[in-house]
Design a protein around this motif. Structure first.
Motif: not given
Length: 186
Positions: A90-97, A119-125
């Motif tokens: 949640m800390d990343l998804e909006k800005d990442l998208t 895209v169903g899910f983001y997995v940030p490294f």
């Protein structure tokens, strides 16, 4: 035949042969824009297309796009005294998208896969800290059948580049490089 058509045929052929096929698209940031949209119908909410069901197929997209945003969030957490491990999606998804969608060099630039939320899910490294590099090095030695030597691995990890430069908090490279770099310290 255009690249998009070739990609669609390749995906269709594989899913026809094995409905639970997995497709991994690496380095999306180097893919021509619009190419990935050619497979949109296979990720959309259709039962079947031309008699082929894509519901069991898995599509994984790997990209360096968004790395700047991920690093910024990690650094902000560190500045607030929070651990990297406390960062959640949640800390990343909006800005990442938004970053991936609006980056002309991402392969997902203005992609309907993003705009239509396919895209169903983001997995940030997340960027690695010194301790993570040590863990990677010890695991690499074990995988090679060697006795893990923390002194060797720590020497290797200390020679990595970190950011911010003054504080040396996060590595500029990940675990992939450990196997190559470790050889110089053995």
């Amino acid at each position: 035949m255009a690249c998009g058509d070739q990609l669609k045929q390749w995906v269709k052929g594989n899913v026809s042969a094995c409905p639970s096929s997995m497709f991994i698209f690496d380095e999306m940031d180097k893919m021509p824009t619009d190419l990935i949209d050619s497979i949109k119908p296979y990720l959309d909410y259709h039962g079947t297309i031309d008699g082929v069901s894509y519901g069991q197929a898995i599509f994984i997209f790997l990209s360096n796009s968004g790395g700047t945003e991920i690093s910024k969030v990690a650094l902000d957490f560190w500045k607030k005294g929070q651990n990297r491990e406390e960062i959640n999606l949640m800390d990343l998804e909006k800005d990442l998208t938004l970053s991936v969608f609006n980056n002309e060099k991402s392969g997902f630039w203005r992609s309907s896969l993003i705009s239509e939320k396919l895209v169903g899910f983001y997995v940030p490294f997340l960027p690695l800290e010194y301790k993570h590099l040590v863990e990677c090095g010890l695991a690499e030695m074990k995988a090679r059948g060697m006795r893990p030597d923390k002194d060797v691995v720590e020497r290797m990890a200390k020679d990595y580049s970190f950011f911010p430069v003054e504080e040396r908090i996060f590595s500029t490279q990940g675990c992939k490089m450990v196997s190559k770099r470790l050889d110089f310290y053995l």
